[in-house]
Design a protein around this motif. Structure first.
Motif, PDB file in Angstrom:
ATOM      1  N   SER A   1       0.793  -1.226   0.000  1.00 45.93           N
ATOM      2  CA  SER A   1       0.000   0.000   0.000  1.00 45.93           C
ATOM      3  C   SER A   1       0.825   1.276   0.000  1.00 45.93           C
ATOM      4  O   SER A   1       1.972   1.315   0.458  1.00 45.93           O
ATOM      5  CB  SER A   1      -0.913   0.011   1.231  1.00 45.93           C
ATOM      6  OG  SER A   1      -1.715  -1.154   1.245  1.00 45.93           O
ATOM      7  N   ALA A   2       0.187   2.344  -0.497  1.00 51.67           N
ATOM      8  CA  ALA A   2       0.770   3.686  -0.446  1.00 51.67           C
ATOM      9  C   ALA A   2       0.844   4.139   1.008  1.00 51.67           C
ATOM     10  O   ALA A   2      -0.050   3.854   1.809  1.00 51.67           O
ATOM     11  CB  ALA A   2      -0.090   4.644  -1.259  1.00 51.67           C
TER      12      ALA A   2
ATOM     13  N   THR B   1       4.868   7.391  -0.546  1.00 53.93           N
ATOM     14  CA  THR B   1       5.678   6.295  -1.100  1.00 53.93           C
ATOM     15  C   THR B   1       4.745   5.267  -1.710  1.00 53.93           C
ATOM     16  O   THR B   1       3.861   4.733  -1.036  1.00 53.93           O
ATOM     17  CB  THR B   1       6.536   5.640  -0.005  1.00 53.93           C
ATOM     18  OG1 THR B   1       7.339   6.640   0.617  1.00 53.93           O
ATOM     19  CG2 THR B   1       7.430   4.564  -0.594  1.00 53.93           C
ATOM     20  N   LEU B   2       4.944   4.994  -3.002  1.00 48.94           N
ATOM     21  CA  LEU B   2       4.078   4.049  -3.710  1.00 48.94           C
ATOM     22  C   LEU B   2       4.938   2.927  -4.303  1.00 48.94           C
ATOM     23  O   LEU B   2       5.627   3.134  -5.300  1.00 48.94           O
ATOM     24  CB  LEU B   2       3.297   4.763  -4.817  1.00 48.94           C
ATOM     25  CG  LEU B   2       2.269   3.914  -5.569  1.00 48.94           C
ATOM     26  CD1 LEU B   2       1.174   3.438  -4.633  1.00 48.94           C
ATOM     27  CD2 LEU B   2       1.667   4.706  -6.722  1.00 48.94           C
TER      28      LEU B   2
ATOM     29  N   TYR C   1      -1.466  -1.071  -7.534  1.00 46.42           N
ATOM     30  CA  TYR C   1      -2.203  -2.261  -7.136  1.00 46.42           C
ATOM     31  C   TYR C   1      -3.706  -2.029  -7.190  1.00 46.42           C
ATOM     32  O   TYR C   1      -4.195  -0.896  -7.126  1.00 46.42           O
ATOM     33  CB  TYR C   1      -1.802  -2.680  -5.717  1.00 46.42           C
ATOM     34  CG  TYR C   1      -1.933  -1.559  -4.699  1.00 46.42           C
ATOM     35  CD1 TYR C   1      -3.137  -1.313  -4.026  1.00 46.42           C
ATOM     36  CD2 TYR C   1      -0.852  -0.724  -4.415  1.00 46.42           C
ATOM     37  CE1 TYR C   1      -3.262  -0.285  -3.115  1.00 46.42           C
ATOM     38  CE2 TYR C   1      -0.971   0.311  -3.499  1.00 46.42           C
ATOM     39  CZ  TYR C   1      -2.174   0.534  -2.842  1.00 46.42           C
ATOM     40  OH  TYR C   1      -2.304   1.559  -1.947  1.00 46.42           O
ATOM     41  N   ILE C   2      -4.443  -3.110  -7.299  1.00 51.62           N
ATOM     42  CA  ILE C   2      -5.905  -3.088  -7.221  1.00 51.62           C
ATOM     43  C   ILE C   2      -6.377  -4.490  -6.859  1.00 51.62           C
ATOM     44  O   ILE C   2      -5.808  -5.485  -7.324  1.00 51.62           O
ATOM     45  CB  ILE C   2      -6.544  -2.622  -8.551  1.00 51.62           C
ATOM     46  CG1 ILE C   2      -8.072  -2.555  -8.406  1.00 51.62           C
ATOM     47  CG2 ILE C   2      -6.138  -3.504  -9.702  1.00 51.62           C
ATOM     48  CD1 ILE C   2      -8.778  -1.939  -9.609  1.00 51.62           C
ATOM     49  N   ASP C   3      -7.378  -4.586  -6.016  1.00 49.27           N
ATOM     50  CA  ASP C   3      -8.003  -5.873  -5.697  1.00 49.27           C
ATOM     51  C   ASP C   3      -9.021  -6.169  -6.801  1.00 49.27           C
ATOM     52  O   ASP C   3     -10.185  -5.777  -6.722  1.00 49.27           O
ATOM     53  CB  ASP C   3      -8.677  -5.788  -4.325  1.00 49.27           C
ATOM     54  CG  ASP C   3      -9.250  -7.133  -3.878  1.00 49.27           C
ATOM     55  OD1 ASP C   3      -9.399  -8.036  -4.735  1.00 49.27           O
ATOM     56  OD2 ASP C   3      -9.540  -7.276  -2.684  1.00 49.27           O
TER      57      ASP C   3
ATOM     58  N   THR D   1      -5.408   4.252  -6.336  1.00 51.26           N
ATOM     59  CA  THR D   1      -6.034   5.567  -6.450  1.00 51.26           C
ATOM     60  C   THR D   1      -6.878   5.890  -5.220  1.00 51.26           C
ATOM     61  O   THR D   1      -6.838   7.024  -4.705  1.00 51.26           O
ATOM     62  CB  THR D   1      -6.902   5.637  -7.716  1.00 51.26           C
ATOM     63  OG1 THR D   1      -6.099   5.268  -8.842  1.00 51.26           O
ATOM     64  CG2 THR D   1      -7.446   7.033  -7.932  1.00 51.26           C
ATOM     65  N   ARG D   2      -7.631   4.913  -4.738  1.00 48.29           N
ATOM     66  CA  ARG D   2      -8.470   5.147  -3.551  1.00 48.29           C
ATOM     67  C   ARG D   2      -7.601   5.473  -2.340  1.00 48.29           C
ATOM     68  O   ARG D   2      -7.910   6.370  -1.545  1.00 48.29           O
ATOM     69  CB  ARG D   2      -9.357   3.937  -3.291  1.00 48.29           C
ATOM     70  CG  ARG D   2     -10.418   3.727  -4.375  1.00 48.29           C
ATOM     71  CD  ARG D   2     -10.990   2.316  -4.301  1.00 48.29           C
ATOM     72  NE  ARG D   2     -11.874   2.145  -3.159  1.00 48.29           N
ATOM     73  CZ  ARG D   2     -13.196   2.298  -3.185  1.00 48.29           C
ATOM     74  NH1 ARG D   2     -13.784   2.652  -4.320  1.00 48.29           N
ATOM     75  NH2 ARG D   2     -13.925   2.106  -2.119  1.00 48.29           N
ATOM     76  N   ASP D   3      -6.501   4.711  -2.169  1.00 49.18           N
ATOM     77  CA  ASP D   3      -5.617   4.939  -1.023  1.00 49.18           C
ATOM     78  C   ASP D   3      -4.935   6.305  -1.116  1.00 49.18           C
ATOM     79  O   ASP D   3      -4.851   7.042  -0.126  1.00 49.18           O
ATOM     80  CB  ASP D   3      -4.555   3.835  -0.946  1.00 49.18           C
ATOM     81  CG  ASP D   3      -5.135   2.504  -0.485  1.00 49.18           C
ATOM     82  OD1 ASP D   3      -6.309   2.479  -0.064  1.00 49.18           O
ATOM     83  OD2 ASP D   3      -4.414   1.493  -0.559  1.00 49.18           O
ATOM     84  N   VAL D   4      -4.436   6.658  -2.297  1.00 54.32           N
ATOM     85  CA  VAL D   4      -3.736   7.943  -2.462  1.00 54.32           C
ATOM     86  C   VAL D   4      -4.718   9.108  -2.317  1.00 54.32           C
ATOM     87  O   VAL D   4      -4.375  10.149  -1.763  1.00 54.32           O
ATOM     88  CB  VAL D   4      -2.995   7.999  -3.815  1.00 54.32           C
ATOM     89  CG1 VAL D   4      -2.411   9.392  -4.067  1.00 54.32           C
ATOM     90  CG2 VAL D   4      -1.876   6.961  -3.856  1.00 54.32           C
TER      91      VAL D   4
END
Length: 713
Positions: free
Chosen positions: A355-356, A377-378, A382-384, A399-402
């Motif tokens: 994860s980011a 930091t990325l 990733y994506i589930d 994108t959701r995490d960032v």
């Protein structure tokens, strides 16, 4: 479709015993492979698959390369290089004999004829077993450790051995060096010669044992890799066992240290540190470090030099919570140096959850004001996919995490944001596009050209912008694929400053295809009649005929420039030891070339040309007075010198001990110089080596962003 972003080649040195009979047939000898000992021969299934792989690469891959004389030359060189890159086994007479296959080996594959490739493989096996038996016998021989003579470990730039006597002389010296190296690692004044001989006997006995267990599937995997790599470094055929391992690696969890390994010159070499794993968190291991010994917990070290890669990996991997100790030869240093010991606790690495993460750094400006910079930091894109396909509203993605991180940074009123993509090897194309959308309004992000020459433009459709302030992106030579798409788009739009070193240059797309789709019903019946529908070594659930990961498309930036081969060049450049000649797509002879297509219609957000010039001027001026920058340049110079060196190693105990002690002192003084720069306690003799986590690249990137904020104001 699988977007395969792995940036390493899965190689393995495989050895076995062989007895060869050659009969002349016209101008080219036809090899008659006999059922003698463990001599290897291709199965009917291997021949069918080889023929189909050639057909796929001629008709369906992006490059569409015909089996020809020129490709045969590359395949031939690849096969010889993969088997004996260090020129430690084959004789000049062997290589001379193989020359008759140089211009025809790819055409043989097209006809399903693998006899020439297996002949080369078996000849190599025969030589390797002969020298290993000789080396084993040399362990108990008398070695004069006072005699001044030298040994060259890596002979890639030297000629092939002219005679069997010359080959054996090399291995006599190798055994002497191995014994001497073990002796110099012993406690001072302690005679452990018997123990060292036993260690070395185990090493060579294990090599011989592994050699005899090599099967025709191992040979076929290596042979097909020599062919596919001649077409494209990212096109790969995997036999059933390797295919299953690859797919598990791409989709499931791993337990171990979190590093991708490759065999180079008979040493297990680290080629990638997986984000989130023990090696990533510990920061002791670096790319190109070599693992020469493994110990479980506090147990005895087991020598793994020359092991098969899968056997070595089995020792290094293990259950979560268990401890492994690794004996390391650091990257860029000679094999005669004192090995370092790294202790790691194995853990479960969930690939999809790298994860980011964010931190907030404070940097002081020239105006005396403190600026706060949010650093994200990325490690990968990733994506589930499973949760996404099921329309789970809470599915996890980059994108959701960032976006959540940016919301937090907005609330905390940071002055700028930096996205760190160093060592980010790529991942989901969809996420690279959507992440770009967090920093721009609607518009194109990347172009994809398929095998038919048709171009598809991928757009960001969301007009919302999550961060509108000063923005920077850090990349390095191991930022690849999706990272390059993102960084290229940010640069083309003028949305932010790109910092670091040129990226990897992987601008191609791969699709994983089950080979059974290409095997005709007629051939399947033939294989069934021959009892070869499923090999005994094929794991349950593995594709019956293996799988091919084939290049099907190419990425282009919105300005029309390909990311392939060249990668993305930063606006503010930092020096690096990972040069284009040695690392990245441009170091691969068969890599697709850079080219350009028509630019898309997009509206630049800003023109940073003037600002980037000013930032570069300030950066250069700052570096002139930076002791840390000078230290970095010295490190790079030393790394490059050692990496390219083929300096003979002395086999005089007195001289080698002196050189090793000097290197040990030099390395300690070097580390102490860095510790002194940061006002840290110095490392003294007898103390454990301190872990150094100073990140000069990030520190100077923050200084550049501080300048950027001031100039924007």
């Amino acid at each position: 479709m699988l977007f395969h972003n792995t940036i390493y080649m899965f190689k393995n040195f495989l050895v076995c015993l062989a007895f060869i009979s050659v009969v002349a047939c016209g101008s080219k000898p036809r090899v008659i492979i006999e059922e003698v000992g463990v001599n290897l021969k291709p199965s009917l299934q291997h021949e069918v698959i080889a023929k189909e792989v050639v057909g796929i690469l001629e008709n369906y891959s992006y490059k569409k390369v015909s089996a020809s004389d020129s490709i045969s030359n590359i395949v031939y060189d690849n096969l010889i290089k993969t088997l004996d890159e260090g020129k430690n086994y084959l004789l000049q007479s062997d290589v001379d004999e193989f020359q008759v296959y140089r211009n025809s080996i790819s055409q043989d594959f097209k006809n399903g004829d693998l006899s020439s490739a297996f002949h080369i493989f078996n000849t190599y096996n025969k030589r390797s077993l002969e020298v290993l038996q000789y080396a084993l016998a040399q362990i108990d021989a008398t070695h004069d450790l006072t005699k001044e003579e030298s040994y060259v470990n890596y002979r890639d730039k030297l000629n092939w051995f002219k005679s069997d006597a010359e080959l054996k002389e090399q291995w006599r010296k190798r055994v002497k060096f191995d014994l001497l190296s073990l002796k110099l690692t012993s406690a001072e004044g302690k005679d452990e010669s018997a123990k060292h001989k036993e260690t070395l006997k185990k090493r060579y006995t294990n090599l011989i044992s592994q050699a005899k267990q090599t099967n025709s599937n191992d040979a076929f995997q290596l042979i097909m890799s020599a062919y596919t790599n001649a077409i494209d470094p990212h096109t790969t055929y995997y036999n059933p066992s390797f295919a299953q391992r690859f797919n598990e690696d791409m989709s499931n969890t791993l337990e171990g240290i979190g590093a991708r390994l490759q065999m180079e010159n008979e040493m297990v070499t680290i080629k990638e540190i997986i984000a989130g794993g023990p090696a990533f968190k510990d920061k002791s291991l670096k790319i190109d470090d070599r693992i020469i010994g493994v110990a479980q917990g506090d147990g005895e070290f087991e020598d793994i030099i020359g092991w098969r890669l899968d056997a070595a990996v089995a020792k290094i991997k293990g259950k979560k919570g268990t401890v492994v100790r690794l004996k390391i030869l650091p990257a860029g240093q000679d094999i005669s140096v004192q090995p370092a010991i790294v202790k790691l606790t194995r853990d479960k690495i969930v690939i999809e959850e790298e994860s980011a993460k964010k931190t907030i750094k404070t940097v002081k400006g020239e105006d005396g004001k403190n600026y706060r910079v949010g650093v994200i930091t990325l490690p990968k894109f990733y994506i589930d996919f499973e949760a996404y396909r099921k329309r789970d509203p809470n599915y996890k993605s980059t994108t959701r995490d960032v976006r959540l991180i940016l919301d937090t940074l907005n609330r905390e009123n940071v002055d700028a944001v930096v996205l760190d993509l160093r060592n980010n090897g790529g991942g989901s194309l969809q996420e690279a596009i959507e992440l770009t959308g967090l920093f721009i309004e609607k518009g194109p992000v990347v172009q994809v050209k398929d095998t038919r020459g048709q171009i598809e433009i991928h757009q960001d459709e969301d007009s919302n912008v999550a961060w509108k302030g000063p923005f920077g992106v850090i990349i390095n030579r191991y930022s690849a694929s999706a990272s390059e798409i993102f960084a290229g788009a940010i640069q083309d739009y003028g949305r932010g400053v790109i910092l670091g070193s040129s990226s990897y240059g992987k601008g191609t797309v791969q699709s994983a295809v089950d080979m059974s789709r290409f095997i005709s019903s007629v051939n399947k019946l033939k294989l069934k009649a021959a009892g070869e529908t499923k090999d005994a070594d094929t794991p349950n659930g593995a594709p019956e005929f293996g799988q091919i990961n084939v290049t099907i498309a190419k990425f282009y930036r919105i300005n029309g420039s390909s990311t392939q081969h060249k990668g993305v060049d930063p606006d503010i450049t930092f020096p690096t030891q990972f040069t284009a000649e040695k690392y990245g797509e441009s170091s691969e002879p068969a890599a697709l070339p850079w080219d350009q297509i028509k630019s898309t219609n997009f509206n630049k957000i800003g023109d940073l040309k003037t600002i980037n010039t000013q930032l570069s001027t300030k950066h250069t001026a700052r570096m002139k007075n930076s002791a840390e920058y000078k230290f970095l340049l010295e490190d790079i110079e030393e790394f490059t010198k050692n990496f390219n060196s083929r300096t003979p190693i002395s086999l005089s105990e007195t001289k080698l001990k002196k050189e090793r002690d000097e290197n040990k002192t030099k390395n300690r003084n070097r580390l102490n110089k860095l510790l002194e720069l940061h006002n840290m306690p110095l490392w003294k003799e007898g103390q454990p080596q301190p872990k150094v986590e100073f990140d000069f690249i990030l520190g100077e990137s923050l200084n550049v962003m501080k300048d950027y904020i001031s100039l924007k104001k």
